[in-house]
Design a protein around this motif. Structure first.
Motif, PDB file in Angstrom:
ATOM      1  N   GLN A  19       0.817  -1.218   0.000  1.00 50.13           N
ATOM      2  CA  GLN A  19       0.000   0.000   0.000  1.00 50.13           C
ATOM      3  C   GLN A  19       0.849   1.266   0.000  1.00 50.13           C
ATOM      4  N   ASP A  43     -11.018  -1.378   4.354  1.00 49.98           N
ATOM      5  CA  ASP A  43     -10.933  -1.811   2.967  1.00 49.98           C
ATOM      6  C   ASP A  43     -11.723  -0.867   2.058  1.00 49.98           C
ATOM      7  N   HIS A  45     -11.367  -0.369  -1.144  1.00 50.04           N
ATOM      8  CA  HIS A  45     -11.761  -1.015  -2.399  1.00 50.04           C
ATOM      9  C   HIS A  45     -12.989  -1.897  -2.194  1.00 50.04           C
ATOM     10  N   ARG A  76     -13.910  -6.614  -6.299  1.00 51.06           N
ATOM     11  CA  ARG A  76     -13.059  -5.727  -5.509  1.00 51.06           C
ATOM     12  C   ARG A  76     -11.758  -5.444  -6.254  1.00 51.06           C
ATOM     13  N   THR A  77     -11.177  -6.475  -6.867  1.00 55.13           N
ATOM     14  CA  THR A  77      -9.946  -6.301  -7.640  1.00 55.13           C
ATOM     15  C   THR A  77     -10.186  -5.349  -8.808  1.00 55.13           C
ATOM     16  N   LYS A  80     -10.479  -1.804  -7.417  1.00 57.61           N
ATOM     17  CA  LYS A  80      -9.147  -1.299  -7.047  1.00 57.61           C
ATOM     18  C   LYS A  80      -8.415  -0.772  -8.281  1.00 57.61           C
ATOM     19  N   THR A  84     -10.889   2.994  -7.837  1.00 58.88           N
ATOM     20  CA  THR A  84     -10.231   3.728  -6.754  1.00 58.88           C
ATOM     21  C   THR A  84      -8.913   4.349  -7.194  1.00 58.88           C
TER      22      THR A  84
END
Length: 174
Positions: A19, A43, A45, A76-77, A80, A84
């Motif tokens: 991160q 989290d 994402h 979520r991937t 991301k 995001t």
């Protein structure tokens, strides 16, 4: 890793720069919500994956997948890499709409909510762009400059990835 053994009385320390770019963005922007999220290991994402999936369930295969852990983890991937971070690096609503294959009119309220949530990041981006337009360069925390011409994404990306590079390189040299 097991092939490398420390000398007697020594240890090997493994450092994870996980991160790091997100943390550099937080350092630059001092966005209260984003900094808090990082400190609390929230989290971001996952949160936006859920919000977007509920707003447009077709993207994950329909409403029946809203409670499916694998579908949401996979989404979520995508969030991301297609929502995001692209937004944090200057992507437009039209761009993230194309990346996610979700109509702009569906994403627009979420896009506005995203920037309302992370207004410190947006303010930093806007100030950075103004600085670049006035001076023709952007710089990292250490003062290293990158001169134009640059796209909007590069203007925002350069200080973040430039400082990340300097930080990691310094750690490796030490």
């Amino acid at each position: 890793r097991r092939l490398i053994k420390p000398r007697k009385g020594r240890v090997i320390l493994s450092i994870d720069y996980g991160q790091i770019e997100a943390r550099v963005i937080a350092m630059y922007t001092r966005d209260k919500v984003f900094c808090k999220a990082l400190w609390e290991r929230y989290d971001v994402h996952g949160e936006w994956a859920e919000r977007i999936a509920y707003e447009y369930p077709a993207r994950i295969g329909g409403k029946k997948f809203l409670k499916d852990k694998k579908a949401l983890k996979d989404f979520r991937t995508d969030i991301k890499n297609q929502w995001t971070f692209p937004l944090f690096f200057g992507a437009s609503l039209a761009s993230v709409s194309r990346y996610l294959k979700i109509p702009e009119d569906v994403l627009k309220p979420l896009y506005e909510e995203f920037w309302k949530t992370f207004e410190g990041v947006k303010t930093w981006q806007d100030e950075l762009v103004k600085f670049y337009e006035k001076n023709g360069y952007v710089e990292t925390y250490t003062g290293r400059r990158r001169y134009g011409p640059m796209s909007l994404n590069k203007v925002i990306n350069s200080p973040v990835q430039g400082f990340t590079c300097e930080f990691v390189l310094d750690g490796m040299c030490r």
